[in-house]
Design a protein around this motif. Structure first.
Motif, PDB file in Angstrom:
ATOM      1  N   ASP A 152      37.359  54.339  14.799  1.00 53.59           N
ATOM      2  CA  ASP A 152      37.074  55.186  13.643  1.00 53.59           C
ATOM      3  C   ASP A 152      38.109  56.300  13.478  1.00 53.59           C
ATOM      4  OD1 ASP A 152      34.830  53.736  12.961  1.00 53.59           O
ATOM      5  OD2 ASP A 152      33.426  55.086  13.961  1.00 53.59           O
ATOM      6  N   ARG A 153      38.581  56.835  14.583  1.00 53.47           N
ATOM      7  CA  ARG A 153      39.516  57.960  14.524  1.00 53.47           C
ATOM      8  C   ARG A 153      40.945  57.533  14.223  1.00 53.47           C
ATOM      9  NH1 ARG A 153      37.615  62.456  19.070  1.00 53.47           N
ATOM     10  NH2 ARG A 153      35.641  62.943  18.039  1.00 53.47           N
ATOM     11  N   GLY A 154      41.193  56.227  14.252  1.00 52.93           N
ATOM     12  CA  GLY A 154      42.516  55.745  13.886  1.00 52.93           C
ATOM     13  C   GLY A 154      43.423  55.394  15.035  1.00 52.93           C
ATOM     14  N   PHE A 155      42.873  55.297  16.247  1.00 52.30           N
ATOM     15  CA  PHE A 155      43.694  54.816  17.348  1.00 52.30           C
ATOM     16  C   PHE A 155      44.073  53.356  17.112  1.00 52.30           C
ATOM     17  CE2 PHE A 155      41.753  58.455  19.491  1.00 52.30           C
ATOM     18  CZ  PHE A 155      42.797  58.926  20.282  1.00 52.30           C
ATOM     19  N   ASP A 156      45.191  52.976  17.667  1.00 53.63           N
ATOM     20  CA  ASP A 156      45.660  51.600  17.553  1.00 53.63           C
ATOM     21  C   ASP A 156      45.196  50.729  18.714  1.00 53.63           C
ATOM     22  OD1 ASP A 156      47.721  51.756  15.218  1.00 53.63           O
ATOM     23  OD2 ASP A 156      48.232  53.453  16.499  1.00 53.63           O
ATOM     24  N   ALA A 157      44.909  51.344  19.850  1.00 52.25           N
ATOM     25  CA  ALA A 157      44.609  50.593  21.064  1.00 52.25           C
ATOM     26  C   ALA A 157      43.703  51.412  21.977  1.00 52.25           C
ATOM     27  CB  ALA A 157      45.901  50.242  21.797  1.00 52.25           C
ATOM     28  N   VAL A 158      43.160  50.733  22.990  1.00 51.66           N
ATOM     29  CA  VAL A 158      42.323  51.380  23.992  1.00 51.66           C
ATOM     30  C   VAL A 158      42.703  50.820  25.357  1.00 51.66           C
ATOM     31  CG1 VAL A 158      40.472  49.669  23.711  1.00 51.66           C
ATOM     32  CG2 VAL A 158      39.930  51.902  24.669  1.00 51.66           C
ATOM     33  N   GLU A 159      42.637  51.657  26.398  1.00 55.15           N
ATOM     34  CA  GLU A 159      42.789  51.143  27.759  1.00 55.15           C
ATOM     35  C   GLU A 159      41.639  51.656  28.604  1.00 55.15           C
ATOM     36  OE1 GLU A 159      43.581  52.773  30.830  1.00 55.15           O
ATOM     37  OE2 GLU A 159      45.037  54.362  30.399  1.00 55.15           O
ATOM     38  N   PHE A 160      41.125  50.771  29.458  1.00 58.82           N
ATOM     39  CA  PHE A 160      39.943  51.066  30.271  1.00 58.82           C
ATOM     40  C   PHE A 160      40.355  51.308  31.722  1.00 58.82           C
ATOM     41  CE2 PHE A 160      38.471  48.324  26.774  1.00 58.82           C
ATOM     42  CZ  PHE A 160      37.546  49.169  26.202  1.00 58.82           C
ATOM     43  N   ASP A 161      40.114  52.520  32.189  1.00 57.68           N
ATOM     44  CA  ASP A 161      40.540  52.898  33.535  1.00 57.68           C
ATOM     45  C   ASP A 161      39.617  52.322  34.604  1.00 57.68           C
ATOM     46  OD1 ASP A 161      42.136  54.080  35.415  1.00 57.68           O
ATOM     47  OD2 ASP A 161      41.491  56.129  35.014  1.00 57.68           O
ATOM     48  N   ASN A 162      40.157  52.230  35.813  1.00 59.23           N
ATOM     49  CA  ASN A 162      39.434  51.816  37.021  1.00 59.23           C
ATOM     50  C   ASN A 162      39.005  50.350  37.024  1.00 59.23           C
ATOM     51  OD1 ASN A 162      39.448  54.353  38.544  1.00 59.23           O
ATOM     52  ND2 ASN A 162      38.217  55.116  36.840  1.00 59.23           N
ATOM     53  N   LEU A 163      39.793  49.512  36.362  1.00 59.02           N
ATOM     54  CA  LEU A 163      39.550  48.076  36.390  1.00 59.02           C
ATOM     55  C   LEU A 163      39.428  47.550  37.821  1.00 59.02           C
ATOM     56  CD1 LEU A 163      39.576  45.178  35.149  1.00 59.02           C
ATOM     57  CD2 LEU A 163      42.084  45.359  35.093  1.00 59.02           C
ATOM     58  N   ASP A 164      40.191  48.142  38.737  1.00 53.93           N
ATOM     59  CA  ASP A 164      40.213  47.667  40.123  1.00 53.93           C
ATOM     60  C   ASP A 164      39.155  48.316  41.009  1.00 53.93           C
ATOM     61  OD1 ASP A 164      41.276  50.208  40.179  1.00 53.93           O
ATOM     62  OD2 ASP A 164      43.055  49.678  41.350  1.00 53.93           O
ATOM     63  N   SER A 165      38.062  48.791  40.438  1.00 57.25           N
ATOM     64  CA  SER A 165      37.027  49.466  41.230  1.00 57.25           C
ATOM     65  C   SER A 165      36.435  48.566  42.309  1.00 57.25           C
ATOM     66  CB  SER A 165      35.907  49.997  40.324  1.00 57.25           C
ATOM     67  OG  SER A 165      35.192  48.933  39.715  1.00 57.25           O
ATOM     68  N   TRP A 166      36.534  47.252  42.132  1.00 59.08           N
ATOM     69  CA  TRP A 166      35.983  46.356  43.158  1.00 59.08           C
ATOM     70  C   TRP A 166      36.705  46.546  44.495  1.00 59.08           C
ATOM     71  CZ3 TRP A 166      39.802  43.932  40.101  1.00 59.08           C
ATOM     72  CH2 TRP A 166      40.776  43.202  40.801  1.00 59.08           C
ATOM     73  N   THR A 167      37.961  47.007  44.463  1.00 54.13           N
ATOM     74  CA  THR A 167      38.711  47.196  45.706  1.00 54.13           C
ATOM     75  C   THR A 167      38.251  48.437  46.465  1.00 54.13           C
ATOM     76  OG1 THR A 167      40.475  48.524  44.673  1.00 54.13           O
ATOM     77  CG2 THR A 167      40.717  46.124  44.630  1.00 54.13           C
TER      78      THR A 167
END
Length: 285
Positions: A152-167
């Motif tokens: 909604d705010r007009g960002f082009d992309a998103v990234e999700f942190d801590n993908l590697d939390s399983w480690t």
């Protein structure tokens, strides 16, 4: 997550979002950017060249020549740039802990005694439980509102942190469970007109792009840890690398001379502060 960039504004906004979480639809992001790549299925992927800035410690006017800016989901995108929205996708923000434990207790990973499992490096962040489809669906539902706001705010992309939390879960979580959640979050991001970036996790190789659906990578210290080729082999030129001044073991000039580094490599201070701070560092090759 190799840097500590937990903001009070982030947590306060997440607390508000959690109370009304849902899959609210958003118009595809027309984007604030002028630095563009080809659009794919309603979203615009990260450009293959440009000069990035990583502004998680506070939004400020991009330095001259910057064409790509990542900011927290509570901020607005930087006008005239390709803008990336930061979301903590696999762990809780510290000030949002009470909301998660009260409203979504089953989404939190727990030990045998029923106590929340925290990140060993950052004990005020609880790990989200990705072990079952039901739990992953709940986490996606909670985060969908934040993702929609990014669009909604007009960002082009998103990234999700801590993908590697399983480690960091004491073998309670699995790579498969985290990637299943990641795939759900990628689908949600694409539905809201956003490209989706993989954060760190070089061990995925090409599977992050081919199987999970990530479009690009935001890596931290891939030069420092000699991981850059794992990303560039999978994503080509769509890799942003952020090195940190406090741990860099070589001169910045020598980093820039490396042919193995991603073209879009920058140097930042660990806390990602604004230029008004004496601790501010920003360099590019």
């Amino acid at each position: 997550m190799r840097t500590r960039t937990v903001l009070l504004t982030t947590a306060m906004a997440l607390v508000a979002v959690l109370g009304t979480a849902g899959c609210a639809e958003a118009a595809p992001a027309g984007g604030a950017g002028t630095a563009r790549a080809a659009s794919t299925a309603g979203y615009t992927n990260l450009p293959t060249s440009g000069r990035p800035d990583y502004q998680l410690g506070g939004a400020y006017a991009p330095p001259s020549g910057v064409t790509i800016v990542e900011r927290d989901s509570t901020a607005k995108p930087a006008k005239g740039t390709y803008s990336i929205c930061y979301v903590n996708g696999f762990q809780t923000q510290p000030e949002a802990a009470r909301t998660w434990t009260k409203s979504y207790p089953s989404a939190i990973l727990r030990d045998r005694a029923g106590k929340p499992v925290s990140d060993p490096g950052w004990p005020d962040e609880m790990l989200l439980d990705t072990r079952t489809a039901a739990k992953r669906a709940l986490i996606t539902k909670v985060l969908a509102k934040t993702i929609a706001r990014c669009g909604d705010r007009g960002f082009d992309a998103v990234e999700f942190d801590n993908l590697d939390s399983w480690t960091r879960s004491g073998k309670r979580l699995t790579r498969a469970g985290n990637l299943a959640l990641a795939k759900s979050l990628v689908t949600t991001g694409h539905r809201h007109g956003l490209a989706v970036g993989q954060k760190n996790t070089p061990q995925l190789g090409a599977s992050g792009r081919e199987q999970t659906g990530f479009d690009f990578v935001v890596a931290e210290e891939c030069v420092q840890y000699r991981e850059c080729s794992a990303y560039t082999k999978a994503y080509g030129k769509r890799v942003i690398d952020v090195e940190y001044a406090d741990t860099l073991e070589r001169s910045w000039g020598s980093v820039c001379r490396l042919t193995s580094r991603p073209a879009m490599t920058i140097l930042r201070d660990r806390d990602l502060v604004a230029p008004s701070s004496d601790e501010y560092v920003f360099e590019h090759c």
